[in-house]
Enzyme design. Sequence first.
Site, PDB file in Angstrom:
ATOM      1  N   LEU A 176      43.140  35.916  43.434  1.00  0.00           N
ATOM      2  CA  LEU A 176      43.256  36.408  42.520  1.00  0.00           C
ATOM      3  C   LEU A 176      42.576  35.907  41.608  1.00  0.00           C
ATOM      4  O   LEU A 176      42.789  35.019  40.893  1.00  0.00           O
ATOM      5  CB  LEU A 176      44.980  36.846  42.023  1.00  0.00           C
ATOM      6  CG  LEU A 176      45.985  37.648  43.094  1.00  0.00           C
ATOM      7  CD1 LEU A 176      47.311  37.703  42.789  1.00  0.00           C
ATOM      8  CD2 LEU A 176      45.438  38.601  43.733  1.00  0.00           C
ATOM      9  N   CYS A 177      41.668  36.346  40.889  1.00  0.00           N
ATOM     10  CA  CYS A 177      41.098  35.918  39.070  1.00  0.00           C
ATOM     11  C   CYS A 177      39.794  35.236  40.468  1.00  0.00           C
ATOM     12  O   CYS A 177      38.929  35.456  40.814  1.00  0.00           O
ATOM     13  CB  CYS A 177      41.751  35.653  38.462  1.00  0.00           C
ATOM     14  SG  CYS A 177      41.796  35.303  37.057  1.00  0.00           S
ATOM     15  N   THR A 178      40.253  33.957  39.755  1.00  0.00           N
ATOM     16  CA  THR A 178      39.283  33.213  40.167  1.00  0.00           C
ATOM     17  C   THR A 178      39.654  32.529  41.049  1.00  0.00           C
ATOM     18  O   THR A 178      38.304  32.149  42.033  1.00  0.00           O
ATOM     19  CB  THR A 178      38.517  32.115  39.105  1.00  0.00           C
ATOM     20  OG1 THR A 178      40.151  31.329  39.007  1.00  0.00           O
ATOM     21  CG2 THR A 178      37.974  32.734  37.617  1.00  0.00           C
TER      22      THR A 178
END
Length: 341
Positions: free
Chosen positions: A121-123
């Site tokens: 998730l995200c980075t």
Amino acid sequence: MAQTERLVIPIENAGNKPRHFVFALLDRFTLMAFTSVVEGLRIANRMADKQIYTWTLVGEGGGTVTSSSGVEFKLDGDLEDLPRDSTILVCGGVEVQKSTTKRLLNWLRKEARRGAPIGGLCTASYVLAKAGLLDGKRATIHWENQDSFTEEFDEVDLTKSVFVVDGNRITAAGGTASIDLMLKIIADDHGEDLSNAVADQLIYSSIRTDRDTQRLSIPTRIGVRHPKLSQVIQMMEQNIEEPISPAILAKDVGMSTRQLERLFRRYLNRSPKRYYMELRLSKARNLLMQTDMSVINVALACGFASPSHFSKCYRAHYETTPYRERGSQGTRRNEEPADLE
């Protein structure tokens, strides 16, 4: 006042045992990307009136971990062997490279060999790529990290989608993209009726799919709806390493160089050349802050023929040199200060 009877959604695959998620929280992870998924799973349990999802929180060393917003979480355990049929979601955030430890990578590789579905998730897509788990796969990452990701992991088919599910690898761009991913998971597991009911509870009225892209359209981003201006900006964004001259840009959209100049001055209060330079410098700053590419290679990747010209333009825009920007991150590698000051 009489209590309102809660609506229960009949679900598909109701007899299945609960699906278990393991959230691996990295230091300074993005809170919204994580909580969007957890709250969706919680609401799904509530709407189904049974426990169809369970989850635990883990992290290196166990104990506690702090999100990028400063909220601290108590972990359920360390990076250890997981129960069969667990789905791992790694939650990344600020300076994900510093949180990508050898132990974390080895743990993910071990779980991947056991066949566990693994997501970022995200980075955290960076973590999966660093572990080699996205080789030959389609994936996505937050738009701010796409330039550096592309430079480092050319074996990954990086997209601009809000989320991607490719086999047993899952990636989401962060923020509200985690809601869309979670709704997709719920729909696949237990049907769209439940997924839509969860979206209603979240007051989430526009569900996106993996065909939707992360960023706002160019007209929305710049606050101007002019088709030729949008077309030129798109061409600029797609040609950073080898910039196109304003004369060619103007010709390609059917106008003169002077007309293009007036168009940019009217709507963006800058020349096409200046706007293009700002795009290139913005990408350069992302690469300096997020990768260990040498300043010379960053300059070349952003269309600058010489380090001295790059340094001069960078200093004029950011009031510091590329070398000092890199030094402020504590990442000095293969640099030549005399050429860059």
